[in-house]
Design an enzyme around this catalytic site. Structure first.
Site, short mmCIF file in Angstrom:
data_model
loop_
_atom_site.label_atom_id
_atom_site.label_comp_id
_atom_site.label_asym_id
_atom_site.label_seq_id
_atom_site.Cartn_x
_atom_site.Cartn_y
_atom_site.Cartn_z
N ASP A 1 -7.67 17.27 -3.88
CA ASP A 1 -8.78 17.06 -4.81
C ASP A 1 -9.20 18.39 -5.44
O ASP A 1 -9.20 19.43 -4.78
CB ASP A 1 -9.97 16.44 -4.07
N HIS B 1 0.85 -1.20 0.00
CA HIS B 1 0.00 0.00 0.00
C HIS B 1 0.88 1.24 0.00
O HIS B 1 1.71 1.42 0.88
CB HIS B 1 -0.92 0.00 1.23
N ASP C 1 2.71 16.45 -26.99
CA ASP C 1 3.59 15.43 -27.54
C ASP C 1 5.02 15.83 -27.20
O ASP C 1 5.29 17.01 -26.91
CB ASP C 1 3.41 15.29 -29.05
N CYS D 1 -8.19 7.41 -6.25
CA CYS D 1 -8.38 8.62 -5.45
C CYS D 1 -9.68 8.41 -4.70
O CYS D 1 -9.92 7.33 -4.16
CB CYS D 1 -8.34 9.87 -6.32
N GLU E 1 5.08 3.37 -11.89
CA GLU E 1 5.99 2.71 -12.83
C GLU E 1 6.84 1.66 -12.12
O GLU E 1 7.09 0.58 -12.66
CB GLU E 1 6.87 3.77 -13.50
N TRP E 2 7.30 1.97 -10.90
CA TRP E 2 8.08 1.00 -10.13
C TRP E 2 7.26 -0.25 -9.87
O TRP E 2 7.75 -1.38 -10.05
CB TRP E 2 8.52 1.61 -8.80
#
Length: 281
Positions: free
Chosen positions: A160, A153, A262, A192, A178-179
């Site tokens: 917010d 966790h 981009d 959220c 990503e990890w």
């Protein structure tokens, strides 16, 4: 109705029923689209039995008022027609392989569901303490159940309805996401409160920065599966912040509306290096 000053609001909001929202549809996550080889989209819902009515200190009327206040705030601040229905329980959507975006788990049983039905091994929580307290969630019991089931966790709080807070927090949040995905021990559940703003923004930023998509492609990929309204400008701003090398570079606020939708290959590589460097911070 008086001005709403509950904890999760950073801005005092005057609650009014406006006709401009009367025709906008509500978001109901009650359908399931079966996954086929050509698609990985699936919308799944699990209703936490009883929702807020399980708490004897709350009545169904107060629960309804909370949801009404929250949804009016969301429409005002996020400019979208979608609504959160706390009483229907946790809801979520499969976005890409090993990535799920959804609303807040409400009780330990939701963690059991994520573990055993969805093979979730990581949960990334973007809520502030005051968000959790507002909805009467016992976070301690949820974290303890995660530990018992071997789920990691993680928390990366962002305010917010606050695009600037989201912009500042995106790099670290994407770093954690990503990890976890690279660890590959199971799916990652990003949430959220409603799963309509902060959580999808983190998922979109991850796809933009790490999955060779431009921002519009990543945005469309997610919102076509989970109708929601994450702040695109906050993602563009965070992208700019990560690629900014020159202290005399033009401020982001003065750039054209579609700037940083981009990026060049060297910019993407730089972003990835800087996001990786945030691991453990």
């Amino acid at each position: 109705m008086d001005a709403v000053t509950n904890g999760f609001f950073s801005t005092v909001l005057t609650v009014q029923h406006e006709s401009e929202f009367s025709s906008k549809k509500r978001l109901f996550c009650s359908s399931m689209v079966s996954r086929k080889p050509s698609t990985i989209s699936r919308i799944s819902c699990k209703v936490s039995g009883g929702g807020m009515e399980d708490n004897p200190t709350r009545t169904s009327s107060s629960s309804g008022t909370k949801m009404e206040d929250y949804n009016i705030a969301m429409k005002r601040m996020m400019r979208n027609p979608y609504e959160y229905h706390h009483d229907l329980g946790m809801n979520y959507t499969h976005i890409v392989q090993n990535l799920i975006v959804g609303s807040q788990p409400q009780k330990p049983e939701d963690i059991d569901h994520l573990k055993h039905q969805e093979n979730v091994a990581y949960i990334l929580n973007l809520q502030q303490d005051k968000d959790i307290e507002y909805w009467g969630i016992d976070l301690g019991s949820i974290v303890n159940r995660c530990k018992e089931l071997g789920i990691r966790h993680m928390r990366r709080p962002a305010t917010d309805f606050d695009p600037e807070s989201l912009r500042r927090g995106l790099p670290k949040s994407v770093s954690s996401l990503e990890w976890a995905i690279q660890e590959g021990k199971g799916r990652v559940y990003v949430h959220c409160t409603a799963g309509l703003g902060r959580a999808p923004a983190v998922a979109i930023a991850y796809m933009f920065w790490f999955c060779d998509m431009n921002l519009n492609t990543a945005y469309e990929k997610l919102t076509s599966k989970r109708p929601c309204g994450p702040n695109k400008r906050a993602i563009r701003g965070a992208t700019y912040d990560l690629t900014k090398n020159d202290p005399w570079k033009e401020p982001f606020e003065s750039l054209p509306e579609h700037a940083f939708e981009d990026i060049a290959d060297w910019e993407r590589k730089l972003i990835q290096e800087r996001v990786h460097a945030l691991r453990g911070t």
